[in-house]
Design a protein around this motif. Structure first.
Motif, mmCIF file in Angstrom:
data_model
loop_
_atom_site.group_PDB
_atom_site.id
_atom_site.type_symbol
_atom_site.label_atom_id
_atom_site.label_comp_id
_atom_site.label_asym_id
_atom_site.label_seq_id
_atom_site.Cartn_x
_atom_site.Cartn_y
_atom_site.Cartn_z
ATOM 1 N N LYS A 195 0.822 -1.210 0.000
ATOM 2 C CA LYS A 195 0.000 0.000 0.000
ATOM 3 C C LYS A 195 0.859 1.265 0.000
ATOM 4 O O LYS A 195 0.583 2.221 -0.720
ATOM 5 C CB LYS A 195 -0.931 -0.018 1.219
ATOM 6 C CG LYS A 195 -1.914 -1.181 1.195
ATOM 7 C CD LYS A 195 -2.729 -1.274 2.483
ATOM 8 C CE LYS A 195 -3.611 -2.526 2.446
ATOM 9 N NZ LYS A 195 -4.985 -2.261 2.882
ATOM 10 N N ALA A 252 3.961 1.587 -0.987
ATOM 11 C CA ALA A 252 4.679 1.728 -2.264
ATOM 12 C C ALA A 252 3.741 2.269 -3.342
ATOM 13 O O ALA A 252 4.115 3.133 -4.137
ATOM 14 C CB ALA A 252 5.256 0.381 -2.683
ATOM 15 N N ALA A 253 2.493 1.766 -3.360
ATOM 16 C CA ALA A 253 1.536 2.205 -4.382
ATOM 17 C C ALA A 253 1.171 3.678 -4.195
ATOM 18 O O ALA A 253 1.106 4.439 -5.162
ATOM 19 C CB ALA A 253 0.285 1.336 -4.330
ATOM 20 N N ASP A 279 -5.174 -4.551 -8.234
ATOM 21 C CA ASP A 279 -3.778 -4.127 -8.184
ATOM 22 C C ASP A 279 -3.655 -2.738 -7.515
ATOM 23 O O ASP A 279 -4.165 -1.748 -8.038
ATOM 24 C CB ASP A 279 -3.266 -4.064 -9.627
ATOM 25 C CG ASP A 279 -1.808 -3.647 -9.709
ATOM 26 O OD1 ASP A 279 -1.270 -3.111 -8.720
ATOM 27 O OD2 ASP A 279 -1.217 -3.855 -10.790
ATOM 28 N N PRO A 280 -2.981 -2.659 -6.359
ATOM 29 C CA PRO A 280 -2.955 -1.379 -5.633
ATOM 30 C C PRO A 280 -2.236 -0.265 -6.393
ATOM 31 O O PRO A 280 -2.573 0.909 -6.219
ATOM 32 C CB PRO A 280 -2.222 -1.725 -4.326
ATOM 33 C CG PRO A 280 -1.463 -2.987 -4.618
ATOM 34 C CD PRO A 280 -2.256 -3.726 -5.652
ATOM 35 N N ASP A 281 -1.273 -0.618 -7.230
ATOM 36 C CA ASP A 281 -0.576 0.417 -7.995
ATOM 37 C C ASP A 281 -1.551 1.131 -8.929
ATOM 38 O O ASP A 281 -1.530 2.349 -9.071
ATOM 39 C CB ASP A 281 0.576 -0.194 -8.799
ATOM 40 C CG ASP A 281 1.701 -0.695 -7.896
ATOM 41 O OD1 ASP A 281 1.800 -0.198 -6.747
ATOM 42 O OD2 ASP A 281 2.463 -1.568 -8.325
#
Lengths: 607, 607
Positions: free
Chosen positions: A17, A19-20, A248-250
């Motif tokens: 989370k 990083a995204a 996908d969190p990104d």
């Protein structure tokens, strides 16, 4: 304005989370307690990781069932003290306290205020503050104005309000008074949109929140009032959504960031977007086709009256044309099925369109071109479709060498009426926000219908002049192991002035439509026998709206395993897409693929 | 009793639906109009196909917005006349008319009765009949007793009632009076179960209906009253369900048939099932393992104190044992991951258990065995697990040659506490009905929780004596392209009398549990520092129910890519499964697989 996102908006564990959120450009996060609890990183390590990523931790949340539960006051203060320890480790100074839902909570504003004042005193001792939020389903406190009365009564500098657009806008409480809240007393602002739904507000909140611009709430109006009250903190997204929780969190984080950029633009605050230029229509649509699919589509286009008018200077790409409709068949783009790989819209200012798309985080696509080829700019939509912006001059046509043939009257097709794109399940709302924002469209319709292989949702967008219409569809549940339907079909619909003349020019109906459909049509709409006969003869589908506007539709079979064409005529201001006929079309496509035998005609073939 | 199913229960086009209904053994169908409209088969062809399949068409439905809409009476009669033509072609004589929802409908029972009488007269002229149904969201008529008053007032032999359990039981209208309806006046009975939900009743009905026994409604009580009123028509399922709409219709039809068989048994009407024998517990659980997974699991079992006590006479199969826990590792069953391939339950009467399973449409599994090997009977569950029934004598153990080692005290494991099986998305409710019916279990808990990669639903079943517990889980939405979680994990939980002694015997915690979890535990439950320290030291998870019952849990890492073991101790009557800890366990499994670095420890590795 600073932009934050609650970790609960994103799928994954805390490391995913953070990083995204950082990659999408957020300034800060709200740390949802459960995300910390399951993390192997200590609070200090989380703090260090956030610092490395350039993220501040703006809020620790939630602290539940504190105020006006007298029997548990001491235990609750002890619990808070442990959470202050955690917050100290994290380096965060603001804790969200949401209004009590406990059956033990007492309906006593004075008691609630005194408890919150006590908590604020303890917080202040640690250099921390408390943001009190009325949950829409709070036991006794469920509206923003009630929470504000309690905060005023408590009267402590370390106690202020948290306003959450969902909790406020899901109820009918007027919002004008928000602008009159004492400056500095709104400690935090959480934003979520949502579709209007008739269901329990807690379930609605926990499962169906959306990012701003994806639902039906008046977010610009609400946020405007909060800013009028002098709020200077972050715009922070807090969206509980079943799909985002597993996507996908990104990508979700980029979608979230786009929603805030668009919201700020709508409000006229913060950085403004380049205004969306007027659109003149679809310049062309492009299909990626391999060899067999290419000849299949070419044959279908010829059947619809199109002429092959151009061959690309340097690529295995054909240009087909009829009236104002241009279709490009591109054999250089090879996928398992034929794919509607690109749409090109004619913009009054392609450069500005591209700049707007970039500001909305649309990934720019590199475009290779030869010396005489037009420098088309393109961006990638969430569903993988390339979106080109062309100028009115049609300079892009110079890329093609003339075949010597020119488009005749064909079957009377005039222009692209709309493009229909099935969306990947995880990205339906993201795609809507993308296309709407990038192209400057409005939402026209949202429909749900039962198709032969499951429920479908359809949502359409168009520019004000109805020159660019786009219909997005998605299965209500992701398709599973039994999925005999065409996977993610795509289509282009062409407009005609006279559907019967077009049908006559085409000849034999391309896609057989069941007799039962026409029998039902006659019963539903009380059409004349003559009209029903003509519709039946040509395999034309029919719809009528409440104001008497009419739609006539003709379909081709599925080509290249995935795509089909439609011909439509609109009469009397019909502004929809004939969704009531979609199940008929889908079943007809299936039967056409199966060549389903008739009972008694011998054979019991199935699938 | 005759058994019917509405075509709307099943996915596919009409040809798929009819074939599925016939294959599952239904006697008849309700034909949902839309299924006919999209079919290329004429009504006569549908009639012929049904006859070939041995299906009667029991009802044509629905006819909407007919009664008490005076402005449209003539148009509605003309519409009905066209539908009578269709019904004549189909050879069906009963039409469902549901109460008007039109805003133009008038609140006038006399008018409604006179309209329905007129329609019944027209129907009777064609040898047909009308079944009038109160929709739970009908504009003026929304309860069964109101529809009955109108039918009585209309007083026409071709007009009767259709009762639908959803419309009746979703409202609080008392049902006792149903038994007093004049015999012969209930023309049709539609059955659906549903979970209790706080939402708009129309949406609830259209999306969340279930087959009998899968929801919370008292179907036996309801149907009993209808039969008391002299109803002799079919029991007909009408289930609108988002999942069933897109799942394999052949499987859904079998699930549907099983629900009717179980319902008739519960009511004590029709054919009775062999009673479910008492169960003494799990005799063994079997894992299918390839080479590496086999040694991985063997090592894990040894770590838990198990001993390899037997080798199968003729197959590459090991028997591991500790206390009353037996685990079979079967290298003859090879799948991509280790798989909990079978569970064996000790039954007081294995033969009767097998007969009951067969009556509930459980597919029997062929079992190859050598001369000295026990003849175990097994059936296949919807999730692919084999279910064996063994006798108390443990005759199956004769299949194994002794290794010479015997199971010692190990780590103090006593017996299998429960088995946990993640279900394929399309088959969660089917699996629940299957296990519950076949094993004679009751439903214990249903929970939903937010896991790191999406929302989960968990539902547990157990026998009355709590010797066989089974927990089924499923993702609330089918997993998509971003799915870093273990796909469909499975586990076996062993009971211990003393979790701390077991943990000490095992040594180092097998699965690291975050410190943050223990900090939060201390805040939530006000546990003593000493207890929290002991839990933390051993990596034990903790839960407490409202009555003070306590659960202690220890987990292994994921083995063979899919499976894990759990050790549990229950205290004070705790009857749940620690679902609140599931997200902690799932995140811990992920971090364990990733070997997630700590910030500042160097490296930014992710995924």
């Amino acid at each position: 304005m600073r932009r934050s996102i609650a970790t609960v908006c994103l799928s994954g564990t805390l490391d995913d989370k953070l990083a995204a959120a950082a990659a999408a450009g957020f300034d800060g996060i709200e740390l949802f307690e459960n995300d910390l609890v399951v993390s192997p990183w200590s609070p200090a390590e989380v703090r260090s990781r956030c610092a490395d990523l350039g993220l501040t931790i703006d809020l620790y949340q939630p602290f539940r069932d504190f105020e006006a539960v007298p029997a548990r006051l001491d235990a609750n203060l002890a619990r808070a003290s442990r959470k202050f320890d955690v917050m100290a480790g994290l380096g965060v100074d603001l804790m969200l306290v949401c209004s009590s839902v406990s059956p033990d909570a007492v309906d006593d504003d004075g008691l609630a205020a005194s408890h919150l004042r006590l908590l604020a005193t303890r917080a202040a001792d640690r250099g921390m503050r408390i943001a009190y939020e009325a949950l829409a389903w709070g036991r006794h406190v469920s509206t923003w104005d009630h929470s504000w009365r309690i905060v005023r009564q408590a009267d402590h500098p370390a106690l202020g309000l948290c306003l959450d657009s969902f909790h406020v806008l899901s109820r009918s409480t007027p919002v004008d008074g928000i602008a009159d809240i004492t400056p500095g007393r709104i400690f935090f602002l959480q934003l979520a949109d949502a579709p209007r739904m008739r269901m329990d507000v807690l379930q609605w909140s926990r499962h169906h929140r959306l990012f701003p611009g994806q639902g039906s709430f008046d977010l610009p109006g609400f946020v405007g009032r909060v800013l009028d009250a002098g709020y200077t903190g972050p715009l922070s997204l807090e969206v509980f959504n079943d799909v985002f929780r597993q996507a996908d969190p990104d990508r979700t984080a980029v979608d979230a960031m786009r929603s805030l950029v668009a919201l700020e633009d709508l409000m006229g605050r913060g950085e403004r977007l380049p205004a969306a230029p007027d659109l003149a229509g679809y310049a062309f649509t492009e299909f990626g086709v391999d060899g067999p699919a290419g000849s299949d589509l070419a044959k279908a286009l010829a059947g619809l009256g199109f002429t092959l008018v151009g061959q690309h200077r340097s690529k295995p790409v054909q240009l087909w044309e009829e009236g104002g409709c241009r279709v490009v068949l591109n054999s250089a783009v090879v996928r398992p099925h034929a794919t509607l790989s690109a749409v090109a819209v004619t913009s009054d200012d392609p450069r500005r369109s591209t700049a707007r798309a970039a500001a909305l985080k649309a990934p720019a696509l590199p475009r290779e071109h030869g010396p005489r080829e037009a420098d088309l700019t393109a961006v990638a939509a969430p569903d993988g479709t390339s979106v080109f912006f062309t100028s009115r001059g049609d300079a892009w046509r110079d890329d093609f060498l003339s075949t010597g043939d020119s488009a005749g009257d064909g079957a009377g097709l005039l222009a692209v009426d709309h493009v229909g794109l099935t969306q990947p399940f995880d990205h339906f709302d993201e795609a809507g926000l993308f296309y709407r924002g990038v192209l400057g469209l409005d939402r026209v319709t949202t429909e749900e219908y039962a198709a032969p292989f499951g429920l479908m949702r359809s949502r359409a967008y168009a520019d004000a002049a109805r020159r660019v219409r786009l219909a997005l569809t998605v299965a209500l549940l992701r398709r599973g192991e039994w999925a005999p339907a065409v996977a993610e079909p795509q289509h282009v619909a062409f407009a005609t002035r006279d559907i019967f003349a077009t049908a006559a020019a085409i000849g034999t109906p391309m896609l057989p439509v069941p007799d039962n459909y026409y029998d039902d049509l006659a019963a539903r709409f009380a059409l004349t026998d003559d009209l029903v006969d003509r519709l039946r003869r040509h395999g034309i589908l029919y719809d009528r709206d409440a104001s008497g506007g009419e739609l006539f539709q003709l379909y081709t079979p599925i080509h290249g395993g995935r795509v089909f064409f439609e011909v439509v005529q609109r009469r009397g201001g019909y502004d929809g897409f004939g969704d009531a006929n979609a199940p008929v079309r889908m079943a007809a496509h299936r039967h056409n693929r199966l060549d389903l035998p008739h009972p008694g005609a011998g054979g019991n073939r199935r699938r």
